[in-house]
Design an enzyme around this catalytic site. Structure first.
Site, PDB file in Angstrom:
ATOM      1  CG  ASP A 200      31.483 -40.999  -3.458  1.00 44.83           C
ATOM      2  OD1 ASP A 200      31.691 -42.061  -4.427  1.00 44.83           O
ATOM      3  OD2 ASP A 200      31.274 -41.065  -2.385  1.00 44.83           O
ATOM      4  CE  LYS A 222      29.543 -39.805 -16.028  1.00 44.10           C
ATOM      5  NZ  LYS A 222      29.686 -38.880 -16.980  1.00 44.10           N
TER       6      LYS A 222
END
Length: 410
Positions: A200, A222
């Site tokens: 994270d 991403k």
């Protein structure tokens, strides 16, 4: 002629009689390990420390409140002699020798038939360190070696390759509030053993730089989401890598189950038949205020604290928080993910009875080098966030505990 070194061995004491003579500090240190080994423990001592007495009260040991007497070591497998009476210690040691009972003496290692190593544990491995002879023994040196080895195993700096096939799966690891030193030792060890780490944004990023070069690090922010919701895409990535036989760590900020969606990920893994381990983390709801000098509870000030998500405003139909009830509480209110909604939150609390003068603290980037604390009140917090340019991530503390510690400018 050089003295022969001690022969190291592990004693299996489950259900076997162990006699401990003396109920002082030595016994207090040694008894927990003997209890954990499953030994049938007889303590013989006129007195004992409160901690040792509690072990007897809880039924973990049998305590005969008297001095040592000849015959106490009958049928024993192991004896720990730790009284303050040297004559009694010598008699007990002689009885152990006659009966071939392995015996440790706290007052005279040379007269003992066994020595207690400096021991430590890490995930099913016991580390035991012994000096080579009784003469010149330095317990602090052996303890330091023990500590270095155990710490290395726990934090992953000392990595012993697994020669048996590891079971692939996922570990949901709480990384703590941001300072890399605040991850649990188990979490750090699992990171060191991982093949893939899905991290994270709010996880302790500095830990990623320590990973071996073969570890694949994936930024959860991403992951290509395509037609999936973000969380569903993360779930799928966890499952995909685990099904490839890899050891996967999902590194989260704080604790996986405190607004971390850890249960959603565990449920998805369970449905896919993927084994999952949950490693709790230090929640920012407590640690960040503490790092900023704010106790969430304090005697005579706050007897409770409530942790609330502020990611949706009080007037949002999606909100599950009972804000009117929170306004009536006298304890501490900790709000996570609430920076951009704090104006509406403060307005709602005041409208339902909370004093506009109630102190508020906002701690940005808590426990990191960039930590910053900004103080306000419910009446001023919205404007303060704007003028001080407070940005997420920040923990918001509301209540009188904000004023308990030293001034943030002190």
């Amino acid at each position: 002629m050089a003295e022969n070194p001690a022969y190291p061995v592990g004693l299996r004491l489950t259900g076997r009689k162990v006699v401990v003579l003396g109920g002082g500090q030595v016994a207090q240190r040694r008894l927990p390990t003997l209890i954990a080994a499953g030994a049938d423990i007889l303590l013989v001592s006129p007195e004992a420390t409160p901690s040792v007495e509690a072990m007897a009260d809880d039924g973990e040991i049998t305590w005969e409140r008297r001095p040592y007497a000849d015959g106490d070591l009958a049928d024993a497998w192991y004896a720990l002699i730790a009284t303050g009476d040297k004559e009694a210690n010598a008699r007990a040691s002689a009885e152990a020798e006659r009966n071939r009972v392995w015996c440790v003496r706290s007052d005279d290692a040379d007269a003992a038939t066994a020595w207690t190593p400096a021991t430590g544990h890490s995930e099913g491995v016991t580390v035991a360190v012994l000096t080579t002879s009784a003469r010149g023994r330095d317990p602090r040196h052996t303890a330091a070696i023990r500590d270095a080895v155990v710490e290395g195993l726990r934090d992953g700096t000392l990595v012993a390759p697994h020669h048996r096939t590891r079971t692939p799966g996922v570990a949901l690891v709480g990384g703590g509030p941001g300072d890399p030193d605040l991850i649990t030792v188990r979490g750090r060890r699992l990171l060191a053993e991982a093949d893939v780490v899905i991290a994270d944004r709010l996880g302790p990023r500095d830990l990623l730089a320590e990973l071996p070069p073969h570890v694949e690090v994936i930024d959860a922010a991403k992951i290509p989401y395509g037609r999936f919701m973000a969380q569903e895409a993360i779930n799928n990535a966890l499952i995909e890598h685990a099904k490839q036989g890899k050891s996967v760590v999902r590194l989260k900020g704080g604790d996986p189950y405190v607004f971390g969606r850890g249960m959603e990920e565990l449920q998805a893994l369970a449905e896919a038949g993927i084994p999952c381990t949950v490693v709790p983390g230090i929640s920012s709801s407590i640690s960040v205020p503490g790092a900023a000098g704010i106790p969430v509870t304090h005697r005579g000030v706050a007897h409770e604290f409530t942790v609330v998500s502020g990611h949706v405003a009080p007037d949002d139909e999606r909100s599950l928080v009972d804000w009117p009830s929170l306004a009536k509480l006298t304890g501490t209110l900790v709000i996570l993910m609430g920076v951009d909604k704090i104006g509406k939150i403060a307005e709602t609390l005041v409208a339902h009875g909370k004093s506009a003068d109630t102190p508020v603290a906002l701690i940005q980037e808590g426990t990191t080098a960039a930590q910053r604390r900004v103080d306000a009140t419910l009446a001023t917090v919205a404007e303060t966030v704007r003028t001080e340019d407070v940005k997420p991530p920040a923990v918001i503390v509301i209540g009188e505990v904000v004023k308990v510690g030293p001034s943030p400018s002190a």
